[in-house]
Design an enzyme around this catalytic site. Sequence first.
Site, short mmCIF file in Angstrom:
data_model
loop_
_atom_site.label_atom_id
_atom_site.label_comp_id
_atom_site.label_asym_id
_atom_site.label_seq_id
_atom_site.Cartn_x
_atom_site.Cartn_y
_atom_site.Cartn_z
N THR A 60 0.82 -1.21 0.00
CA THR A 60 0.00 0.00 0.00
C THR A 60 0.85 1.26 0.00
O THR A 60 0.34 2.36 0.15
CB THR A 60 -0.91 0.02 1.24
OG1 THR A 60 -0.08 -0.15 2.39
CG2 THR A 60 -1.94 -1.09 1.20
N SER A 112 4.28 6.45 11.02
CA SER A 112 3.48 5.74 10.02
C SER A 112 3.44 6.57 8.77
O SER A 112 3.85 7.72 8.76
CB SER A 112 2.06 5.52 10.53
OG SER A 112 1.40 6.77 10.58
N LYS A 113 2.92 5.95 7.73
CA LYS A 113 2.82 6.68 6.47
C LYS A 113 2.03 7.96 6.69
O LYS A 113 2.32 9.01 6.16
CB LYS A 113 2.11 5.82 5.43
CG LYS A 113 3.02 4.81 4.77
CD LYS A 113 2.23 3.85 3.95
CE LYS A 113 2.54 2.44 4.40
NZ LYS A 113 1.64 1.44 3.87
N ARG A 114 0.98 7.81 7.52
CA ARG A 114 0.11 8.97 7.76
C ARG A 114 0.88 10.11 8.43
O ARG A 114 0.53 11.26 8.33
CB ARG A 114 -1.10 8.55 8.59
CG ARG A 114 -2.27 8.12 7.74
CD ARG A 114 -3.17 7.18 8.49
NE ARG A 114 -2.90 5.81 8.07
CZ ARG A 114 -2.79 4.78 8.88
NH1 ARG A 114 -2.90 4.92 10.16
NH2 ARG A 114 -2.56 3.58 8.41
N GLY A 155 3.82 10.99 7.72
CA GLY A 155 4.86 11.51 6.85
C GLY A 155 6.20 10.83 7.08
O GLY A 155 7.25 11.42 6.81
#
Length: 480
Positions: free
Chosen positions: A17, A255-257, A259
Amino acid sequence: MTDARIPMRTRFAPSPTGPLHFGSVRTALFAWLAARSTGGQFILRIEDTDQGRYLEDTEALIMETLLWLGLSWDEGPEVGGPHGPYIQSMRTDLYREHAGLLEARGAAYWCTCTPERLAEMREQQRAARMPTRYDRRCLSRQDDVRKERAAGAPAVLRQLMPPGRTAWDDVIHGEISFDNADIDDQVLLKSDGFPTYHLAVVIDDHLMQVSHVIRSDEWIPSTPKHLTLYSALDWTPPRFAHVPPVLGEDRQKLSKRHGARNVLEYGELGYLATAVDNAMALLGWSSGTEDEVFTLAQLVERFSLARVHDSAAVFDQKRLDSLNGQHIRRLSTEELVELLEFWLPGTSKETRRKLVPLLQERMVVMRDAGTLASPLLGDAPWDDDVVFPPRKVDAATAIALLDATCAEVSGAGLEDITALRERLTAFLDARGVKARDGFRVLYIAVLGRAQGVPVFDAMAFIGAEKSMQRLRAARARLEL
Ligand code: GLU
């Protein structure tokens, strides 16, 4: 017990993802180290059953990241293996077959509730301050459900959570136990016929003979669902090791969220893969000694799941920088000469060999090589913010020093820079100026900035003629 060197079969099972960040790769590293340190195998499995979240090219990126870090897999995409395919979207028949088995054993049931009905149900549960979970409406009307399905109604297969408790001895957290009554009847097969993560992960971990499931501890609440499936299928479950998260410096989950950076970008910034491995390993694992600089091979020798902490780790940029610098300093001249080819394009091996002693001690990241070497390889334009003459040195002293240096270079040359430094130190001494302050004049003149590689080495590198040119040009600035 957990530390016994029985060969472990572990896996890393990313969903494609997006690129991998430090947190997710750290889990992969632990799984890889657990396998390698016990003489076991490491499996890479791509969990792409959630087609909605699928991001193209991510699989290739994941593999590139693992390979850059030296985390090769024994079974998985590209290399194959006896339990393949290792991409879940290619294993859907297996999931359907086992779903049928679960249904036949009464461990799963079909549900034709529409999304609207489920939303309404949840709304009512929320209003009544009840936990939101499936109310088993379809369980009691399986005959009708069968007819609805035959007529083409979309349906999902749900796991039937049995009453009782589910407990396991987690390798990292110890005993964990849940009341099954608190756990939702999880969807196992979606209406598009694809399995959910929960069904696929159990079937794959079993069929791939994974002995230790090492994964992020955000999956702890899902583990009772998985253990219930193992038991319904009469399978012995693997051991579970739930690894605490990596937090950012702001103590938020990395996390990806948030950044978090794609791990491959660290390579682009000039971090060595071995330093990234080292820094990642220290996020939540301790060697049990004072040492903290380890190559991947040394990590393999020392790693044990028993020394993985049960609390969150905090990403530490300064530590990564410091480890990277230390790994750079441990490289042999020839290794660094090789690596520098990329960072100092167009330079010959000979030139890089001459540069290594000047750069190696001063680099934090490989990219620093360009900054440090640019005034030696090309022109030395002055930094915009340079103050000249620098603080604590007046213009007259600076001019005198530049003249004296020029005279020295044109007379004695640059053969013996130790003697040159000593004579110029004495020159400054006689004028009551500290060498540290005075030499800043030379740094700026020769390198265009107040620091960098040692200035006398820099002069020796660029040669007498160029050195004198730069010293004179600096002097000319003071005369204006
Ligand atoms: N595909 C899951 C993820 O990316 C894997 C979880 C697991 O390791 O079981 O988080």
